[in-house]
Write a protein that holds these residues in place. Structure first.
Motif, PDB file in Angstrom:
ATOM      1  N   LEU A 190      -1.326  11.892  12.924  1.00 23.71           N
ATOM      2  CA  LEU A 190      -1.697  11.418  11.599  1.00 23.71           C
ATOM      3  C   LEU A 190      -0.524  11.659  10.659  1.00 23.71           C
ATOM      4  CD1 LEU A 190      -4.443  12.132  13.100  1.00 23.71           C
ATOM      5  CD2 LEU A 190      -5.411  12.435  10.834  1.00 23.71           C
ATOM      6  N   PHE A 191      -0.041  10.605  10.030  1.00 23.45           N
ATOM      7  CA  PHE A 191       1.059  10.695   9.079  1.00 23.45           C
ATOM      8  C   PHE A 191       0.491  10.473   7.671  1.00 23.45           C
ATOM      9  CE2 PHE A 191       3.123   9.411  13.029  1.00 23.45           C
ATOM     10  CZ  PHE A 191       4.148  10.332  13.116  1.00 23.45           C
ATOM     11  N   PHE A 192       0.412  11.545   6.885  1.00 22.64           N
ATOM     12  CA  PHE A 192      -0.043  11.458   5.504  1.00 22.64           C
ATOM     13  C   PHE A 192       1.174  11.231   4.605  1.00 22.64           C
ATOM     14  CE2 PHE A 192      -3.240  14.020   7.640  1.00 22.64           C
ATOM     15  CZ  PHE A 192      -4.429  13.493   7.164  1.00 22.64           C
ATOM     16  N   ASP A 193       1.210  10.093   3.959  1.00 25.24           N
ATOM     17  CA  ASP A 193       2.283   9.775   3.016  1.00 25.24           C
ATOM     18  C   ASP A 193       1.827  10.193   1.627  1.00 25.24           C
ATOM     19  OD1 ASP A 193       4.258   8.680   1.407  1.00 25.24           O
ATOM     20  OD2 ASP A 193       4.518   6.923   2.672  1.00 25.24           O
ATOM     21  N   VAL A 194       2.382  11.289   1.124  1.00 27.48           N
ATOM     22  CA  VAL A 194       1.921  11.863  -0.143  1.00 27.48           C
ATOM     23  C   VAL A 194       2.220  10.919  -1.294  1.00 27.48           C
ATOM     24  CG1 VAL A 194       2.112  13.839  -1.682  1.00 27.48           C
ATOM     25  CG2 VAL A 194       2.235  14.180   0.779  1.00 27.48           C
ATOM     26  N   GLU A 195       3.375  10.291  -1.278  1.00 26.26           N
ATOM     27  CA  GLU A 195       3.713   9.374  -2.373  1.00 26.26           C
ATOM     28  C   GLU A 195       2.762   8.181  -2.407  1.00 26.26           C
ATOM     29  OE1 GLU A 195       7.150   6.147  -3.311  1.00 26.26           O
ATOM     30  OE2 GLU A 195       7.827   8.104  -2.613  1.00 26.26           O
ATOM     31  N   SER A 196       2.512   7.572  -1.264  1.00 20.36           N
ATOM     32  CA  SER A 196       1.579   6.447  -1.231  1.00 20.36           C
ATOM     33  C   SER A 196       0.174   6.880  -1.622  1.00 20.36           C
ATOM     34  CB  SER A 196       1.560   5.828   0.165  1.00 20.36           C
ATOM     35  OG  SER A 196       2.835   5.345   0.513  1.00 20.36           O
ATOM     36  N   LEU A 197      -0.211   8.080  -1.232  1.00 11.93           N
ATOM     37  CA  LEU A 197      -1.530   8.586  -1.610  1.00 11.93           C
ATOM     38  C   LEU A 197      -1.637   8.757  -3.118  1.00 11.93           C
ATOM     39  CD1 LEU A 197      -4.288   9.642  -0.801  1.00 11.93           C
ATOM     40  CD2 LEU A 197      -3.245  11.865  -0.332  1.00 11.93           C
ATOM     41  N   ILE A 198      -0.605   9.293  -3.735  1.00  8.50           N
ATOM     42  CA  ILE A 198      -0.611   9.448  -5.194  1.00  8.50           C
ATOM     43  C   ILE A 198      -0.634   8.086  -5.878  1.00  8.50           C
ATOM     44  CG2 ILE A 198       0.788  10.242  -7.141  1.00  8.50           C
ATOM     45  CD1 ILE A 198       1.672  12.584  -5.423  1.00  8.50           C
ATOM     46  N   VAL A 199       0.116   7.142  -5.354  1.00  9.94           N
ATOM     47  CA  VAL A 199       0.136   5.793  -5.932  1.00  9.94           C
ATOM     48  C   VAL A 199      -1.246   5.162  -5.852  1.00  9.94           C
ATOM     49  CG1 VAL A 199       1.040   3.472  -5.612  1.00  9.94           C
ATOM     50  CG2 VAL A 199       2.585   5.420  -5.574  1.00  9.94           C
TER      51      VAL A 199
END
Length: 1342
Positions: free
Chosen positions: A702-711
């Motif tokens: 599982l790759f959690f993209d923090v920037e995309s999640l915040i966006v």
């Protein structure tokens, strides 16, 4: 940690089946605490070694190489043995440097040659360790261990050939180091390393001596460290001892029939250990009278020894291999001396079955040797290994076993079909599609299934949760899956393509689960599925590319449901498939190195090329082709037309003519950018299947993209806010919306007034009607009607998700009709008691009938599609689970955020914060220790294995699972690595700040939140007997208190992980791996404002904890990396000087020199980028230290670091000057932020901006900081520029300049804003400086 713009947190679910690890090379660090094994599939595994018991346990897997690992070596000898160098055997010829402590790839290059042996050695006259490499190239390359640049070459004047083995040593009587090597021609060569070598990469050192020996197929050469006069030479058929002075044979030994010797090592001056490909190792005593040298004179002799073949080596002991399993490839072994213990040596062996065996080499004394020699029938004893372990055994020892992504589908005995392929669909509500070995395809929510296995919560008590769907159509395992819409939007979002072991490619409808079509055109297992680029012809744009194991490639049209092209003349397995859309070519590369070029429209083989031409064709496909709009993203249709005529292909002629007419018709109507592809989108969560071997089942990362999640979080929050709310929160500026209003305003004032009056009357009338209805509704009929609507909507949504068959639909319709009838009967009874409200009955009945009709329409639309004709050739059915009780939020973005925060939060550090997280914020505790990962350079990944806590005999694994999890979240999680700590702290702080800035955000589901508040309100009513009006006020007050506690909880989480974390860890006795300031400095100007603020706060907090001495050491370390603008050093290595000497026999030919020059040129750009990255890091880090701690380190500046007294102004340098005055810097910032109003919405706008907009926003912030920190500088600078502007305005006509385009005029709004800020914050200072400036400016003008 990703070095790119995104901050990514990987988490891996390994599953119950261990990964295959076929060991191809072994390396043991000099401290004997870490064992590293490379495998034939490209992965590297690190093992923890217990120093006393020698027990090993798999700890981490390093994933990045794509082929067999051929050699491993130490990187640096003076840095706690943390660096590892690996080389892979494939066409890319990869060579990597790993940080074993952090699990990161520090550097990776693609070499021109394949290495077979790497030896790390620090020459006497060299400041650093160097890597001496040999392999499938002439002579020896000396490489730097960190940059992987070739320092110099050890070349040959005569008999130049591949070097098969080398050894470096330094004799006591010689001042220089000696390199001894043997090549494929059995020629031994000796080089002497003096202090002059290694000045530049063009240095070539030639051998001092060379001699051919009488041995063929030499595998290994080693000089004895106890007696430099003896040299061990091992070939496949025999091993020999040579005299180093003249290379005469002293003694030799042949192995048993069928034994092939591999390598060997000296145990003492008279004993050697040699191992064979069978896995056995043999310890021999050398005949003393045959040996030469001073070290031999002290060796005692025995009469019995002389009587027994004194000229032959004597076999003392055999280290037997474990088990009787037949090995399909030879094992690999290394020998080392145990650190810190004299005369204790180890032999480590790894085989293709993944087994690690460690022997303590026995030390036979002279007395024991005498006793052995006295035996009449002497038989050498066999010793089993001291330690025997493998990943498979470590997996079996875990109780409970590691969790997998679909463990809920296992039967009672734990058996289930293996997962053979998987794909994640972020555009389909985050669903995970998994193909299994029985031919079925499982579709399930990725977030739900991961939460079920990793996190505690109420979902653990739900029956048959999460919902899953089963597609059946393949007759054998599913080998490939493809979701074409994820690659390009031209494909339908409902289409899913799968390939199987039954030679078929199936097209599915994801919405109905129906099998739309089955392609059976190839005669092999489908191994790959690809999407053509968007620049192919319109007909090919609806195709997918299928690669099978019969060495064929097919283009299958999803629109026409037929095969358009079949390329099946390849003789070797297919390696890659590439495209040349402008020429209508499909380029297929096979494993033998040949390249076949096919015409897509006609299906004819255009040509087959080999060698250099093949490489050029593949490189040409990678070039960025500029497609003109008039061509429509394809080649000229006339080309295809004449190709069809030449090959007599009527279908190709017809399609070419049709496409040409369509192109001419639509050429004039083409819009700019119509055929341009959109930028690839990043998603908050991506699930990637991981398979270490073709026979292994899929694991999932599982790759959690923090920037995309915040966006995604901010986008959803902003979309729900009105313009006034956005303006109130400071997220937008009113001027932008005023301009939009002017553009959208009606041209006719009368029409606009009429429209306004009409909407005003409608709004007034609607308000009166609503008021009258509320006055008449004394018994709550409107609320009941609203309740009916909510129940109907719930039934409709439930029906949409659970549409399985006609019986379920009838049951749901009956339920909806029953609810409506019961509510109508109740309202009828109450209407009879209250005649005044009879008018409301019609409205209630009308609303109920409307919702019933909606339910029936939805039921008809969600019926069983795909039955009947769609399933006539398949068993493509859709199965589901039982009754579902959903307890989670329906927002996928919130679920991903909840899952990530729950997995990386520091549970157990603060009990109060943990209580807030569970009760108010809705976070969930982990069920198991989590296997994290790190992404490093070039996408290389390190993943923790589930056995990282320890072996089966360790105290950590002996504890219960709950206790293990608590210990992990509180302690072990933060003791793993500094890079992991940095990434997780940044993620938690950035997400907590984002959720705190959003309006009323919690992971607690709304029904549960309402239930809790209602329970509290009921409890308070029973105690106080409040009225209805007061109860409503009490409910509002409880809601306000709840959201206040939620905001306080997010604030406490951010404060804990940013400020209080090290002190809490230290008080708990946790050996915290502190965050890396280098990573934080790189994130100082991250494009995501939340990550940027988190990195800045965390960096400042870490710097404040450092003592002045450590700060000075940090400055001294980074100061040499600052750029020098006076004389910029060149990062391009000097090229080889041409024709300095006449080419002698054995020197590198022109081809080798060309390859060396190409490699240097190819790596020059990478070295320049790395130098710029380090320079930027040094500028930011030293600028921050100068701004915050300038006084503390001002006396300890090193290497001429200037500008510390200026603080952040030292960051901004201009060409030709190492320092900038505050006034120049302030004026430069004003010039950058002139257009900030039009580019950046506001300072608090959270979504990532373009580079220019981000620069303008940062410059605006910098101007505000300069003005508030030094008002006198700002006022003086503005006064000087105003005076200069007035002077220029008076002479504008004579000088022919436009003064309105000056920076002062363009930055006027920003200057006035800063002046207003100074009036609010520094009123008295501003007044005093204005008086001084007025007097100063009046002087020159007067």
């Amino acid at each position: 940690m990703s070095l790119g713009p995104s901050l990514i947190v990987p988490v891996v679910l390994w599953g119950r089946h261990p990964p295959t690890h076929r060991i191809s090379c072994v390396y043991l660090t000099p401290d004997q605490r870490t064992l590293v094994t490379g495998c034939a599939d490209g992965q590297i595994v690190t093992w923890d070694v217990h120093p006393s018991t020698l027990e090993v346990n798999p700890y981490m897997m390093l994933v990045g190489h794509t082929a067999r690992i051929v050699c491993l070596s130490n990187g640096l000898l003076h840095t706690n043995h943390r660096y590892l160098v690996s080389a892979a055997l494939n066409g890319l010829r990869e060579m990597c440097v790993w940080d074993l402590h952090e699990g990161q790839c520090m550097e990776t290059v693609k070499m021109s040659f394949i290495h077979r042996q790497i030896e790390a050695y620090q020459p006497t006259h060299a400041p650093d360790v160097l890597l001496f490499c040999c392999g499938e190239y002439a002579d020896i390359a000396v490489v730097h261990p960190l940059t992987l640049e070739v320092v110099y070459w050890l070349s040959s004047k005569v008999n130049s050939n591949w070097v098969t083995s080398l050894h470096i040593f330094k004799p006591k009587a010689v001042a220089d180091d000696i390199v001894m090597a043997i090549n494929a021609d059995s020629v031994v060569k000796i080089w002497t390393l003096s202090r002059m070598e290694g000045k530049c990469s063009s240095d070539i050192v030639y051998e001092n001596e060379s001699k051919r020996i009488r041995s063929s197929g030499v595998n290994f050469l080693k000089c004895c460290s106890y007696n430099p006069r003896t040299v061990l030479v091992v070939s496949s058929s025999m091993w020999q001892i040579y005299d180093a002075s003249d290379f005469s044979v002293l003694c030799s030994s042949s192995g048993d029939e069928g034994e092939r010797w591999q390598r060997g090592e000296f145990l003492t001056a008279d004993r050697v250990i040699v191992w064979a490909d069978s896995g056995h190792a043999f310890i021999y005593r050398l005949p003393p009278k045959k040996l030469r040298g001073k070290a031999v004179s002290c060796i005692p002799t025995h009469e019995a020894f002389h009587s027994r073949e004194a000229d032959e080596p004597f076999l003392l002991c055999v280290l037997s291999s474990p088990g009787e399993q037949e090995l399909f490839s030879p094992p690999v072994s290394i020998h080392t001396e145990l650190h810190g213990e004299a005369n204790i040596q180890l032999l480590v062996r790894g085989d293709c079955l993944g087994q690690l065996a460690i022997w303590r080499v026995p030390r036979v004394t002279n007395n024991q040797l005498a006793q052995l020699l006295q035996q009449q029938l002497y038989r050498p004893p066999e010793m089993p290994p001291t330690v025997l372990w493998s990943i498979e055994r470590a997996w079996q020892s875990m109780k409970p076993p590691p969790v997998g992504v679909l463990d809920q589908l296992e039967s009672a005995d734990g058996s289930a079909p293996l997962l053979t392929s998987s794909i994640y669909l972020p555009l389909q509500e985050g669903r995970l599609v998994c193909g299994r070995e029985d031919g079925t395809i499982i579709i399930v929510s990725a977030t739900h299934t991961v939460m079920l296995h990793l996190l505690h919560g109420k979902h653990q008590s739900y029956d048959n949760w999460p919902i899953h769907q089963i597609l059946s159509g393949h007759r054998g395992r599913v080998t490939a899956l493809l979701f074409p819409h994820l690659s390009h939007s031209r494909y339908q979002i409902s289409q899913l393509v799968s390939g199987g072991e039954d030679f078929s490619v199936c097209l599915w409808d994801l919405f109905s689960g129906a099998l739309l079509h089955r392609f059976v055109v190839q005669a092999g297992i489908i191994s790959q599925l690809h999407v053509p680029p968007e620049t192919v012809s319109p007909r090919m744009q609806q195709c997918i590319c299928s690669v099978a194991d019969d060495y064929s490639v097919a283009l299958l049209s999803l629109k026409e449901r037929k095969c358009l092209m079949l390329a099946s003349r390849h003789l070797f397995p297919i390696a890659t498939v590439k495209w040349r859309p402008l020429d209508d070519f499909l380029v297929v590369s096979t494993e033998d190195g040949s390249v076949s070029v096919w015409q897509m429209e006609t299906g004819h083989l255009d040509r087959v090329v080999h060698g250099t031409t093949a490489q050029e064709v593949l490189s040409a496909c990678d070039e960025n082709m500029t497609v003109s709009i008039s061509e429509g993203g394809m080649a000229n249709p006339a080309v295809h037309f004449f190709r069809g005529l030449r090959h007599r292909n009527l279908s190709a002629i017809r399609h070419a003519a049709k496409r040409g007419l369509q192109q001419l018709q639509n050429n004039a109507d083409s819009l700019p950018g119509q055929h341009e592809s959109g930028k690839p989108r990043s998603y908050a969560l991506m699930v990637q299947g991981l398979r270490t071997n073709a026979a292994d089942p899929d694991r999932h990362v599982l790759f959690f993209d923090v920037e995309s999640l915040i966006v995604d979080l901010l986008t959803e929050a902003y979309s729900q806010m009105s313009t006034e709310a956005l303006e109130e929160h400071g997220l937008i500026q009113l001027t932008e919306y005023q301009r939009v209003l002017e553009l959208t305003r009606s041209e006719s004032p009368d029409a606009q007034q009429k429209i306004s009056e009409f909407f005003g009357r409608v709004k007034h009338k609607a308000g009166d009607v609503e008021k009258r209805l509320k006055e008449k509704d004394t018994r709550g009929y409107l609320s009941r009607m609203k309740e009916l609507k909510e129940q109907s909507e719930a039934i409709r949504d439930h029906l949409k998700e659970r549409a399985e068959g006609s019986e379920d639909l009838k049951r749901l319709r009956t339920r909806a009709q029953g609810v409506r009838c019961r509510l109508e009967e109740r309202i009828h009874r109450e209407m009879e008691e209250n005649p005044d409200a009879v008018g409301l009955l019609a409205r209630v009945k009308e609303g109920a009938e409307t919702m019933g009709g909606i339910i029936q329409a939805k039921a008809g639309g969600a019926g069983l599609k795909g039955t009947g004709e769609n399933r006539k050739d398949s068993d493509g059915d859709v199965e589901g689970r039982g009754k579902v009780q959903l307890g989670q939020t329906d927002n996928q973005t919130m679920e991903i955020c909840q899952m990530l925060l729950s997995l990386v939060h520091a549970w157990g550090v603060d009990a109060e914060i943990d209580r807030l997280c569970e009760t108010k914020l809705g976070m969930l505790r982990p069920k198991h220790p989590v296997c994290y990962g790190l992404i490093s350079k070039h996408g290389f990944v390190s993943l923790l294995l589930p056995t990282f806590l320890g072996g089966p005999g360790s105290a950590a694994m002996a504890a219960p699972l709950a206790e293990r999890t608590v210990t992990f979240t509180r302690r072990t999680h933060w003791e793993l690595s500094s890079a992991l700590t940095t990434t997780h702290l940044l993620s938690v702080i950035a997400l907590a700040d984002t959720l705190m800035s959003m309006n009323n955000t919690s992971f607690v589901p709304e029904p549960e939140r309402r239930k809790r508040l209602q329970k509290q309100l009921t409890r308070s009513h029973s105690q106080t007997n409040q009225t209805l009006g007061k109860s409503q006020d009490g409910l509002l007050e409880l809601q306000a208190n709840f959201w206040a506690q939620v905001r306080e909880g997010w604030s406490k989480i951010a404060t804990l992980h940013c400020v209080q974390f090290p002190e809490r860890m230290e008080s708990s006795g946790v050996a915290l791996k502190k965050p890396l300031v280098e990573i934080l400095a790189r994130r100082w100007q991250d494009r995501c404002i939340e990550i940027r603020q988190a990195a800045q706060a965390l960096l400042l907090a870490e710097l404040h904890r450092l003592s002045p001495r450590n700060l000075k050491a940090l400055v001294d370390w980074w100061a040499p990396l600052l750029p020098s603008y006076a004389d910029q050093p060149s990062v391009v290595p000097p090229q080889h000087a041409p024709d300095e000497h006449e080419p002698a026999d054995g020197e590198p030919d022109d081809y080798v020199e060309d390859q060396m020059e190409e490699e240097a040129a190819r790596r020059a750009a990478a070295n320049a980028a790395e130098a710029r990255r380090k320079q930027a890091t040094a500028i930011i880090l030293l600028g921050v230290i100068g701004a915050e701690f300038g006084q503390e380190v001002s006396g300890g500046r090193a290497h001429g670091v200037e500008g510390f007294g200026l603080g952040p102004l030292a960051l901004h340098t201009t060409s030709g000057s190492r320092t900038s005055t505050p006034s120049r810097c302030c004026w430069a910032m004003l010039e950058l932020c002139c257009e900030a109003d039009s580019m950046a919405p506001s300072m608090s706008y959270g979504l990532p901006l373009a580079a220019a907009a981000d620069t303008a926003r940062t410059a605006r912030h910098a101007v505000a900081l300069i003005a508030t920190a030094r008002p006198q500088v700002f006022v003086t600078t503005m006064a000087r520029e105003v005076a200069r502007y007035n002077s220029l305005q008076q002479n504008a006509q004579s000088l022919n300049v436009v003064v309105h385009h000056s920076v002062l005029m363009r930055a006027k709004p920003e200057i006035l804003r800063v002046v207003q800020l100074l009036i609010e914050k520094n009123h008295m200072e501003l007044v005093r400086f204005l008086i001084e400036v007025r007097a100063w400016s009046a002087g020159p003008r007067g």
